[in-house]
Design an enzyme around this catalytic site. Structure first.
Site, PDB file in Angstrom:
ATOM      1  N   ALA A  65       4.447 -37.869 -53.429  1.00  0.00           N
ATOM      2  CA  ALA A  65       4.995 -39.497 -53.779  1.00  0.00           C
ATOM      3  C   ALA A  65       3.331 -39.722 -54.796  1.00  0.00           C
ATOM      4  O   ALA A  65       2.383 -38.981 -54.435  1.00  0.00           O
ATOM      5  CB  ALA A  65       5.434 -39.814 -52.828  1.00  0.00           C
ATOM      6  N   GLY A  93       5.970 -35.770 -50.602  1.00  0.00           N
ATOM      7  CA  GLY A  93       7.324 -35.032 -51.425  1.00  0.00           C
ATOM      8  C   GLY A  93       7.466 -34.232 -52.022  1.00  0.00           C
ATOM      9  O   GLY A  93       9.028 -34.333 -52.771  1.00  0.00           O
ATOM     10  N   GLU A 134       9.878 -31.825 -49.951  1.00  0.00           N
ATOM     11  CA  GLU A 134      11.338 -32.986 -49.751  1.00  0.00           C
ATOM     12  C   GLU A 134      11.547 -32.250 -51.136  1.00  0.00           C
ATOM     13  O   GLU A 134      13.206 -32.419 -50.982  1.00  0.00           O
ATOM     14  CB  GLU A 134      10.384 -33.881 -49.327  1.00  0.00           C
ATOM     15  CG  GLU A 134      10.026 -34.340 -48.126  1.00  0.00           C
ATOM     16  CD  GLU A 134       9.272 -35.836 -47.745  1.00  0.00           C
ATOM     17  OE1 GLU A 134       9.107 -36.942 -49.025  1.00  0.00           O
ATOM     18  OE2 GLU A 134      10.494 -36.740 -47.137  1.00  0.00           O
ATOM     19  N   GLU A 176       2.324 -37.108 -44.817  1.00  0.00           N
ATOM     20  CA  GLU A 176       2.065 -38.261 -44.930  1.00  0.00           C
ATOM     21  C   GLU A 176       1.150 -39.278 -43.521  1.00  0.00           C
ATOM     22  O   GLU A 176       0.935 -39.557 -43.666  1.00  0.00           O
ATOM     23  CB  GLU A 176       3.700 -38.348 -45.041  1.00  0.00           C
ATOM     24  CG  GLU A 176       4.260 -38.122 -46.340  1.00  0.00           C
ATOM     25  CD  GLU A 176       4.985 -37.101 -46.627  1.00  0.00           C
ATOM     26  OE1 GLU A 176       4.764 -36.342 -44.962  1.00  0.00           O
ATOM     27  OE2 GLU A 176       5.973 -37.062 -47.089  1.00  0.00           O
TER      28      GLU A 176
HETATM   29  C1  HXC Z   1      -1.096 -38.921 -56.506  1.00  0.00           C
HETATM   30  C2  HXC Z   1      -2.508 -37.551 -56.910  1.00  0.00           C
HETATM   31  C3  HXC Z   1      -2.086 -37.054 -55.464  1.00  0.00           C
HETATM   32  C4  HXC Z   1      -1.162 -37.938 -55.027  1.00  0.00           C
HETATM   33  C5  HXC Z   1      -3.288 -35.873 -55.862  1.00  0.00           C
HETATM   34  N1  HXC Z   1      -3.374 -36.570 -56.759  1.00  0.00           N
HETATM   35  N2  HXC Z   1      -2.278 -35.589 -55.103  1.00  0.00           N
HETATM   36  N3  HXC Z   1      -2.577 -38.618 -57.040  1.00  0.00           N
HETATM   37  N4  HXC Z   1      -1.326 -38.662 -56.154  1.00  0.00           N
HETATM   38  N5  HXC Z   1      -0.239 -37.256 -53.653  1.00  0.00           N
HETATM   39  C6  HXC Z   1      -5.130 -36.346 -57.904  1.00  0.00           C
HETATM   40  C7  HXC Z   1      -5.926 -36.544 -57.279  1.00  0.00           C
HETATM   41  O1  HXC Z   1      -5.707 -37.687 -57.310  1.00  0.00           O
HETATM   42  C8  HXC Z   1      -6.680 -36.524 -58.703  1.00  0.00           C
HETATM   43  O2  HXC Z   1      -7.036 -37.501 -59.133  1.00  0.00           O
HETATM   44  C9  HXC Z   1      -5.998 -35.140 -59.171  1.00  0.00           C
HETATM   45  O3  HXC Z   1      -4.638 -35.507 -58.607  1.00  0.00           O
HETATM   46  C10 HXC Z   1      -6.447 -33.363 -58.782  1.00  0.00           C
HETATM   47  O4  HXC Z   1      -6.470 -33.830 -57.404  1.00  0.00           O
HETATM   48  P1  HXC Z   1      -8.018 -33.480 -56.542  1.00  0.00           P
HETATM   49  O5  HXC Z   1      -7.495 -34.188 -55.016  1.00  0.00           O
HETATM   50  O6  HXC Z   1      -9.750 -33.235 -56.800  1.00  0.00           O
HETATM   51  O7  HXC Z   1      -7.263 -31.812 -56.024  1.00  0.00           O
HETATM   52  P2  HXC Z   1      -7.703 -30.513 -55.210  1.00  0.00           P
HETATM   53  O8  HXC Z   1      -9.430 -31.258 -54.475  1.00  0.00           O
HETATM   54  O9  HXC Z   1      -7.333 -29.590 -55.449  1.00  0.00           O
HETATM   55  O10 HXC Z   1      -6.732 -31.228 -53.794  1.00  0.00           O
HETATM   56  C11 HXC Z   1      -5.377 -30.535 -53.920  1.00  0.00           C
HETATM   57  C12 HXC Z   1      -4.668 -31.253 -52.361  1.00  0.00           C
HETATM   58  C13 HXC Z   1      -5.326 -33.261 -52.946  1.00  0.00           C
HETATM   59  C14 HXC Z   1      -5.231 -31.264 -51.359  1.00  0.00           C
HETATM   60  C15 HXC Z   1      -3.397 -31.553 -53.006  1.00  0.00           C
HETATM   61  O11 HXC Z   1      -5.037 -33.271 -54.005  1.00  0.00           O
HETATM   62  C16 HXC Z   1      -3.889 -33.741 -52.124  1.00  0.00           C
HETATM   63  O12 HXC Z   1      -4.532 -33.628 -50.492  1.00  0.00           O
HETATM   64  N6  HXC Z   1      -3.387 -34.379 -52.625  1.00  0.00           N
HETATM   65  C17 HXC Z   1      -2.873 -35.440 -51.343  1.00  0.00           C
HETATM   66  C18 HXC Z   1      -1.806 -34.741 -50.645  1.00  0.00           C
HETATM   67  C19 HXC Z   1      -0.734 -35.959 -49.920  1.00  0.00           C
HETATM   68  O13 HXC Z   1      -1.558 -36.425 -49.002  1.00  0.00           O
HETATM   69  N7  HXC Z   1       0.559 -35.713 -50.121  1.00  0.00           N
HETATM   70  C20 HXC Z   1       1.117 -36.752 -49.560  1.00  0.00           C
HETATM   71  C21 HXC Z   1       1.852 -37.688 -50.166  1.00  0.00           C
HETATM   72  S1  HXC Z   1       2.411 -38.962 -49.386  1.00  0.00           S
HETATM   73  P3  HXC Z   1      -8.257 -37.963 -59.158  1.00  0.00           P
HETATM   74  O14 HXC Z   1      -8.091 -38.891 -60.975  1.00  0.00           O
HETATM   75  O15 HXC Z   1      -9.460 -38.207 -58.771  1.00  0.00           O
HETATM   76  O16 HXC Z   1      -9.033 -36.563 -60.319  1.00  0.00           O
HETATM   77  C22 HXC Z   1       4.169 -38.178 -49.497  1.00  0.00           C
HETATM   78  C23 HXC Z   1       4.979 -39.434 -48.955  1.00  0.00           C
HETATM   79  C24 HXC Z   1       6.969 -39.950 -49.616  1.00  0.00           C
HETATM   80  O17 HXC Z   1       4.957 -37.831 -50.315  1.00  0.00           O
HETATM   81  C25 HXC Z   1       7.229 -40.784 -48.811  1.00  0.00           C
HETATM   82  C26 HXC Z   1       6.475 -41.735 -47.945  1.00  0.00           C
HETATM   83  C27 HXC Z   1       6.994 -43.130 -47.925  1.00  0.00           C
END
Ligand code: HXC
Length: 257
Positions: free
Chosen positions: A65, A108, A111, A131
């Site tokens: 998400a 997400g 999911e 998450e």
């Molecule tokens: C918003 C995101 C994002 C996300 C990545 N980006 N994931 N933006 N929401 N979920 C953005 C980063 O901020 C960054 O933008 C760009 O995408 C590239 O990501 P990087 O982190 O620089 O890439 P990398 O180093 O290759 O790492 C990849 C990654 C990491 C390991 C996947 O991005 C990451 O950990 N992302 C979050 C994963 C996560 O926690 N997902 C769960 C989300 S919560 P900028 O502008 O900074 O360059 C969820 C909840 C559902 O899904 C229901 C909850 C209520």
């Protein structure tokens, strides 16, 4: 229609929906949710579409998400908008769906893949529910669908630690149906979709409904449900054609496809 966050392509009886926010690894904003639901519901209503493939990019199916969009939200607004509830509609589509997953399928994203019927993974795919590291829990069904897919022990570990699993582990655990080389992922997904779309559409819908029911009810009720659909299948011309074609040793020409 055209979409801001998606590409939609039709080839014959299959449709390919590609998440298209590469700069944020296909983070699933509300806009993405509404567009995926609108696009797939439109395809679902078209009897010319026999299967829908959902995919992302080589690097990310979806990295979850949209954290930046969620970060400032409060509980009342989330409750009032029923944040993420529209994703449930993907599971209600009657047309079979195939998730073609390469790269990150986290939170997400994992999911979303689990909302599809068939889950194909590239060897680059990784899955997880991280998450908890953000101070929340899965919100698009992950705690339920992952547990049903891989069992309690692994689902608990993934949801409690945020550990990411690779494609091999995901296949062994039963989360994905098959792993294919990343370069072949889309071709394989299209081939699976074309195979499904080549079947009788109402019969494919019955098969989908019957398998889906296994996640909703008791064994006895599920078997009764299956048996009623099985009986109903004999009311279709496609049952007569399918069985006659077998006996005549020729490929079937299904009417409803
Ligand atoms: C918003 C995101 C994002 C996300 C990545 N980006 N994931 N933006 N929401 N979920 C953005 C980063 O901020 C960054 O933008 C760009 O995408 C590239 O990501 P990087 O982190 O620089 O890439 P990398 O180093 O290759 O790492 C990849 C990654 C990491 C390991 C996947 O991005 C990451 O950990 N992302 C979050 C994963 C996560 O926690 N997902 C769960 C989300 S919560 P900028 O502008 O900074 O360059 C969820 C909840 C559902 O899904 C229901 C909850 C209520």
């Amino acid at each position: 229609p055209t979409y801001e966050t998606l590409l939609v392509e039709r080839t014959g009886r299959t449709a390919l929906v590609t998440l298209n926010r590469p700069r944020v690894l296909n983070a699933l904003s509300l806009k993405v949710m509404h567009e995926v639901v609108a696009a797939t519901e439109l395809l679902d209503r078209d009897p010319g579409v026999g299967c829908i493939v959902l995919t992302g990019s080589a690097k990310a199916f979806a990295a979850g998400a949209d954290i930046k969009e969620m970060a400032p939200q409060g509980p009342v607004d989330m409750y009032l908008t029923d944040w993420f509830a529209a994703w449930d509609r993907l599971a209600q589509l009657r047309t079979p769906t195939v998730a073609a997953v390469a790269g990150f399928a986290l939170g997400g994203g994992c999911e979303l893949a689990m909302l599809c019927d068939v889950l194909l993974a590239a060897d680059t795919a990784v899955f997880g529910q991280p998450e908890i590291k953000l101070g929340v829990i899965p919100g698009i069904g992950g705690s339920q669908r992952l547990t049903r897919a891989v069992g309690k022990a692994k689902a608990m570990e993934l949801c409690l630690t945020g550990r990411i699993m690779d494609a091999t582990e995901a296949e062994r655990a039963g989360l994905v149906s098959r792993i294919v080389p990343a370069a072949d992922l889309l071709d394989e997904a299209r081939a699976v979709a074309e195979t499904i779309a080549g079947m009788s559409l109402p019969i494919a819908m019955m098969a989908k409904e019957a398998v889906s029911r296994a996640f909703e009810t008791t064994l006895a009720e599920g078997v009764r449900f299956e048996r009623r659909l099985f009986h109903a299948a004999f009311a279709t011309a496609d049952q007569k054609e399918g069985m006659t074609a077998f006996i005549d040793k020729r490929p079937p020409k299904f009417q409803h496809r």
